[in-house]
Scaffold this motif. Structure first.
Motif, PDB file in Angstrom:
ATOM      1  N   THR A 262       0.808  -1.392  -0.438  1.00 55.81           N
ATOM      2  CA  THR A 262      -0.308   0.346   0.280  1.00 55.81           C
ATOM      3  C   THR A 262       0.551   1.007   0.398  1.00 55.81           C
ATOM      4  O   THR A 262       2.220   1.061  -0.215  1.00 55.81           O
ATOM      5  CB  THR A 262      -1.083  -0.310   1.154  1.00 55.81           C
ATOM      6  N   MET A 263       0.266   1.995   0.087  1.00 54.65           N
ATOM      7  CA  MET A 263       1.346   4.061   0.021  1.00 54.65           C
ATOM      8  C   MET A 263       0.930   4.027   1.589  1.00 54.65           C
ATOM      9  O   MET A 263       1.451   5.572   1.473  1.00 54.65           O
ATOM     10  CB  MET A 263       0.103   4.350  -0.845  1.00 54.65           C
ATOM     11  N   THR A 264       0.743   3.183   2.811  1.00 52.18           N
ATOM     12  CA  THR A 264       1.411   4.253   4.358  1.00 52.18           C
ATOM     13  C   THR A 264       1.624   3.101   4.844  1.00 52.18           C
ATOM     14  O   THR A 264       1.453   1.893   4.726  1.00 52.18           O
ATOM     15  CB  THR A 264      -0.024   4.147   4.748  1.00 52.18           C
ATOM     16  N   ASN A 265       1.941   2.830   6.477  1.00 50.45           N
ATOM     17  CA  ASN A 265       2.569   1.984   7.058  1.00 50.45           C
ATOM     18  C   ASN A 265       1.349   1.064   8.393  1.00 50.45           C
ATOM     19  O   ASN A 265       0.372   1.719   7.747  1.00 50.45           O
ATOM     20  CB  ASN A 265       3.043   2.386   7.803  1.00 50.45           C
ATOM     21  N   HIS A 266       1.371   0.037   7.996  1.00 50.05           N
ATOM     22  CA  HIS A 266      -0.263  -0.863   9.244  1.00 50.05           C
ATOM     23  C   HIS A 266       1.203  -1.113  10.498  1.00 50.05           C
ATOM     24  O   HIS A 266       1.576  -2.378   9.688  1.00 50.05           O
ATOM     25  CB  HIS A 266      -0.495  -2.045   7.588  1.00 50.05           C
ATOM     26  N   PRO A 267       0.696  -1.188  11.226  1.00 48.61           N
ATOM     27  CA  PRO A 267       0.644  -1.407  12.553  1.00 48.61           C
ATOM     28  C   PRO A 267      -0.206  -2.819  12.007  1.00 48.61           C
ATOM     29  O   PRO A 267      -1.788  -2.601  13.257  1.00 48.61           O
ATOM     30  CB  PRO A 267       0.610  -0.549  13.728  1.00 48.61           C
ATOM     31  N   ILE A 268      -0.074  -4.595  12.508  1.00 44.49           N
ATOM     32  CA  ILE A 268      -0.225  -5.189  12.541  1.00 44.49           C
ATOM     33  C   ILE A 268      -0.247  -5.457  14.159  1.00 44.49           C
ATOM     34  O   ILE A 268       0.249  -5.792  14.586  1.00 44.49           O
ATOM     35  CB  ILE A 268      -0.297  -6.460  11.531  1.00 44.49           C
ATOM     36  N   VAL A 294       2.908  -7.247  20.932  1.00 49.53           N
ATOM     37  CA  VAL A 294       1.550  -7.682  20.130  1.00 49.53           C
ATOM     38  C   VAL A 294       1.149  -6.779  18.799  1.00 49.53           C
ATOM     39  O   VAL A 294       0.114  -6.853  19.007  1.00 49.53           O
ATOM     40  CB  VAL A 294       0.366  -7.677  21.370  1.00 49.53           C
ATOM     41  N   THR A 295       2.244  -5.682  18.949  1.00 47.29           N
ATOM     42  CA  THR A 295       1.295  -5.194  17.653  1.00 47.29           C
ATOM     43  C   THR A 295       3.024  -4.951  16.725  1.00 47.29           C
ATOM     44  O   THR A 295       4.316  -4.802  16.886  1.00 47.29           O
ATOM     45  CB  THR A 295       0.907  -3.786  17.707  1.00 47.29           C
ATOM     46  N   THR A 296       2.643  -4.987  15.609  1.00 46.53           N
ATOM     47  CA  THR A 296       4.409  -4.878  14.470  1.00 46.53           C
ATOM     48  C   THR A 296       4.330  -3.598  13.003  1.00 46.53           C
ATOM     49  O   THR A 296       2.913  -4.207  12.708  1.00 46.53           O
ATOM     50  CB  THR A 296       4.676  -6.314  14.513  1.00 46.53           C
ATOM     51  N   ALA A 317      -9.447 -11.005  17.831  1.00 43.51           N
ATOM     52  CA  ALA A 317      -9.003 -10.414  16.522  1.00 43.51           C
ATOM     53  C   ALA A 317      -7.886 -10.188  16.222  1.00 43.51           C
ATOM     54  O   ALA A 317      -6.867 -10.297  17.077  1.00 43.51           O
ATOM     55  CB  ALA A 317      -9.746  -9.201  17.226  1.00 43.51           C
ATOM     56  N   MET A 318      -7.719  -9.922  14.626  1.00 38.75           N
ATOM     57  CA  MET A 318      -6.247  -9.269  14.796  1.00 38.75           C
ATOM     58  C   MET A 318      -6.653  -8.956  13.295  1.00 38.75           C
ATOM     59  O   MET A 318      -7.152  -8.518  12.676  1.00 38.75           O
ATOM     60  CB  MET A 318      -5.562 -10.399  13.071  1.00 38.75           C
ATOM     61  N   HIS A 319      -5.729  -7.555  13.465  1.00 36.02           N
ATOM     62  CA  HIS A 319      -6.124  -6.397  12.648  1.00 36.02           C
ATOM     63  C   HIS A 319      -5.500  -5.211  12.744  1.00 36.02           C
ATOM     64  O   HIS A 319      -3.913  -5.135  12.962  1.00 36.02           O
ATOM     65  CB  HIS A 319      -7.651  -5.791  13.205  1.00 36.02           C
ATOM     66  N   CYS A 320      -5.120  -4.277  11.315  1.00 41.72           N
ATOM     67  CA  CYS A 320      -4.505  -3.016  11.307  1.00 41.72           C
ATOM     68  C   CYS A 320      -4.897  -2.062  12.805  1.00 41.72           C
ATOM     69  O   CYS A 320      -6.418  -1.726  12.536  1.00 41.72           O
ATOM     70  CB  CYS A 320      -4.165  -2.592  10.707  1.00 41.72           C
ATOM     71  N   HIS A 321      -3.668  -1.286  13.301  1.00 35.74           N
ATOM     72  CA  HIS A 321      -4.401  -0.568  14.600  1.00 35.74           C
ATOM     73  C   HIS A 321      -4.602   0.785  14.080  1.00 35.74           C
ATOM     74  O   HIS A 321      -5.133   1.036  14.611  1.00 35.74           O
ATOM     75  CB  HIS A 321      -3.290  -0.752  15.428  1.00 35.74           C
ATOM     76  N   LYS A 322      -4.320   1.383  12.477  1.00 30.51           N
ATOM     77  CA  LYS A 322      -5.268   2.403  12.542  1.00 30.51           C
ATOM     78  C   LYS A 322      -6.254   1.871  11.892  1.00 30.51           C
ATOM     79  O   LYS A 322      -6.812   1.143  10.984  1.00 30.51           O
ATOM     80  CB  LYS A 322      -4.219   2.653  10.907  1.00 30.51           C
ATOM     81  N   SER A 323      -7.363   3.144  13.076  1.00 32.17           N
ATOM     82  CA  SER A 323      -8.750   2.659  13.296  1.00 32.17           C
ATOM     83  C   SER A 323      -9.349   3.363  12.037  1.00 32.17           C
ATOM     84  O   SER A 323     -10.393   2.287  12.016  1.00 32.17           O
ATOM     85  CB  SER A 323      -9.042   4.098  14.299  1.00 32.17           C
ATOM     86  N   HIS A 324      -9.384   4.250  11.035  1.00 31.19           N
ATOM     87  CA  HIS A 324      -9.467   3.956  10.031  1.00 31.19           C
ATOM     88  C   HIS A 324      -9.238   2.596   9.116  1.00 31.19           C
ATOM     89  O   HIS A 324     -10.212   3.033   7.931  1.00 31.19           O
ATOM     90  CB  HIS A 324      -9.033   5.298   8.803  1.00 31.19           C
ATOM     91  N   HIS A 325      -8.094   2.104   9.010  1.00 27.86           N
ATOM     92  CA  HIS A 325      -7.937   1.055   7.620  1.00 27.86           C
ATOM     93  C   HIS A 325      -9.344  -0.555   8.519  1.00 27.86           C
ATOM     94  O   HIS A 325      -8.868  -1.473   7.664  1.00 27.86           O
ATOM     95  CB  HIS A 325      -7.116   0.724   7.725  1.00 27.86           C
ATOM     96  N   THR A 326      -9.812  -0.281   9.620  1.00 25.77           N
ATOM     97  CA  THR A 326     -10.816  -1.323   9.799  1.00 25.77           C
ATOM     98  C   THR A 326     -12.008  -0.775   9.447  1.00 25.77           C
ATOM     99  O   THR A 326     -13.472  -1.407  10.311  1.00 25.77           O
ATOM    100  CB  THR A 326     -11.002  -1.670  11.021  1.00 25.77           C
ATOM    101  N   MET A 396      -9.556  -4.097   7.220  1.00 17.79           N
ATOM    102  CA  MET A 396      -8.073  -4.728   7.708  1.00 17.79           C
ATOM    103  C   MET A 396      -8.519  -5.938   9.011  1.00 17.79           C
ATOM    104  O   MET A 396      -7.584  -5.081   9.888  1.00 17.79           O
ATOM    105  CB  MET A 396      -6.584  -4.111   7.350  1.00 17.79           C
ATOM    106  N   PHE A 397      -9.643  -6.499   9.022  1.00 15.81           N
ATOM    107  CA  PHE A 397      -9.640  -6.989  10.630  1.00 15.81           C
ATOM    108  C   PHE A 397     -10.356  -8.581   9.972  1.00 15.81           C
ATOM    109  O   PHE A 397     -10.643  -8.672   8.813  1.00 15.81           O
ATOM    110  CB  PHE A 397     -10.900  -6.352  11.122  1.00 15.81           C
ATOM    111  N   THR A 398      -9.220  -9.348  10.586  1.00 13.43           N
ATOM    112  CA  THR A 398     -10.213 -10.465  10.923  1.00 13.43           C
ATOM    113  C   THR A 398     -10.131 -11.399  12.166  1.00 13.43           C
ATOM    114  O   THR A 398     -10.100 -10.594  13.132  1.00 13.43           O
ATOM    115  CB  THR A 398      -9.097 -11.743   9.515  1.00 13.43           C
TER     116      THR A 398
END
Length: 462
Positions: A262-268, A294-296, A317-326, A396-398
């Motif tokens: 993508t064009m930004t980082n994602h804290p998983i 617990v986040t990378t 839950a497993m997700h990106c921790h940027k709230s707009h990305h969920t 980005m959530f599962t």
């Protein structure tokens, strides 16, 4: 083919390894391209030729089959327009490989000689860059720099040795802004050829790519010129609840490989467990450099490989921790209406716009279960339902599902977790406890403040 014809056939290709590869393979014929259109997670592809390895499982994807040709592992990728079902009823026009975006995962073993045929069925030229690989410069796939671009309708051959184990990616390096924005990407996994001091054996090995699109509600083709305002955040071109769950057995050792194009980082972030980052773009990390997380954060163009012991049963839950990305299909110009009194206004608006619905006066949680009309071919912003009600998630959530009765090698969804009695948060039946505040906080006088402003004479005044 007679002797003179054969001599002439090889004469033009003798100048380079790539040319020799084309000549040898032309005699054998191209391997039949394998096309896949299913959006479900395929079972691991157990190797039936070449050196053995423990295969990966690609989330909402699959592994590309190959053929062995005189000791060389041959693959055939077809770059072509595809239609990807991003979620149920929401289909997007993309470009990809072999019927899918992302393309199929390629799995090889360290030391394998690999030959990849790439047929271009796009409306423009393309190339493939083998992101993170050590290989001859002429096989690196940068159009104009290391090779001519692959013209429309033509097939090129890439051939090199898989020199080091790790998690890699592939994507174009030709009209990259357009082609990657349209979904052209895939994963590559090179397994170790023998026991490796920095690579552990695991029971389950998952992989997926992070990707994003800007698809206007009601449309089907991504806006390729978007730089920041993406509204569809995906794992392997799927959004929750259409992202499959990761299903494991209690006490399995689990590896998860994540690549970011993508064009930004994602804290998983993973709930309920801690993990180690055991691999990066550069290969496996030495054990002395690892610590529990617990986040990378997975930055643009990076891969991260995490490993954990799945020793806590449940639905996690497993997700990106940027709230707009969920979230799905967000608007970027929606005003914040929290606290605004709409009494008497809604009825008046509905007289001229009967479908108008009040949103945001108390926050956006109502969107999770609201059956609000949306444009055709659009994913609801907040969706998904669990056994306790709406999940109010998207993007980005599962769910990472750990079960003691999940059979080894069984990747099917075990369904909702059956919580043991007394282990679910519950409503307190009594009176709420009295709120206490720091002594004297209510009587504290407001702080005195004054503003210093520029005066008309150029000095400062109070």
């Amino acid at each position: 083919m007679n002797r003179n014809s054969r001599r002439q056939f090889f004469a033009g290709a003798a100048a380079s390894v790539a040319g020799l590869a084309v000549a040898r393979s032309a005699l054998a014929g191209l391997p039949e391209p394998v096309i896949q259109t299913s959006v479900t997670t395929a079972p691991p592809l157990v190797p039936n030729s070449g050196r053995p390895y423990n295969p990966v499982v690609t989330l909402n994807g699959w592994t590309l089959p190959w053929r062995m040709n005189n000791g060389v592992k041959e693959f055939h990728l077809v770059a072509e327009p595809v239609v990807r079902e991003v979620s149920l009823g929401f289909k997007v026009n993309m470009w990809g490989y072999n019927g899918q975006s992302p393309g199929p995962t390629i799995e090889v073993v360290e030391g394998d000689r690999v030959r990849i045929f790439v047929t271009n069925k796009l409306p423009e030229h393309t190339t493939i860059h083998w992101h993170g690989q050590r290989l001859p410069s002429g096989m690196d796939g940068v159009g104009g720099l290391t090779q001519p671009a692959i013209p429309v309708g033509k097939t090129f051959v890439y051939e090199f040795e898989a020199r080091r184990p790790g998690t890699f990616m592939y994507h174009p390096h030709a009209d990259e802004m357009v082609q990657m924005a349209m979904g052209m990407m895939g994963m590559w996994v090179t397994h170790p050829k023998a026991s490796h001091p920095h690579i552990s054996d695991v029971d389950r090995d998952f992989c997926f790519l992070l990707n994003a699109f800007d698809v206007e509600p009601g449309s089907k083709t991504p806006r390729i010129n978007t730089m920041t305002d993406f509204n569809i955040w995906c794992w392997n071109s799927r959004v929750f609840p259409a992202i499959d769950t990761l299903n494991v057995r209690l006490n399995d050792r689990v590896r998860i490989r994540v690549g970011n194009l993508t064009m930004t980082n994602h804290p998983i972030h993973l709930h309920g467990h801690e993990f180690l980052v055991t691999g990066t773009d550069g290969g496996p990390t030495p054990p002395s450099t690892r610590w529990y997380e617990v986040t990378t954060d997975v930055a643009v163009g990076q891969m991260r490989q995490i490993e954990l012991l799945a020793d806590e049963e449940g639905d996690w839950a497993m997700h990106c921790h940027k709230s707009h990305h969920t979230m799905n299909a967000m608007g970027h110009d929606v005003p914040t209406m929290i606290g605004v009194d709409h009494r008497g206004l809604v009825g008046k608006i509905q007289k001229v716009a009967p479908d108008y619905m009040l949103m945001g006066e108390r926050g956006m949680a109502d969107m999770g279960d609201m059956q609000m009309p949306i444009p055709d071919n659009t994913a609801p912003m907040m969706t998904g339902t669990g056994q306790f009600g709406p999940l109010e998630m998207g993007g980005m959530f599962t769910v990472f599902k750990v079960r003691k009765d999940q059979k080894p090698g069984d990747y099917s969804d075990p369904g909702p977790y059956q919580f043991p009695a007394g282990t679910v948060a519950y409503e307190w039946p009594g009176a709420p406890p009295q709120t206490t505040r720091p002594t004297g906080s209510a009587e504290a006088a407001p702080a005195a403040a004054s503003a210093i402003k520029p005066s008309s004479q150029g000095g400062l005044s109070h």
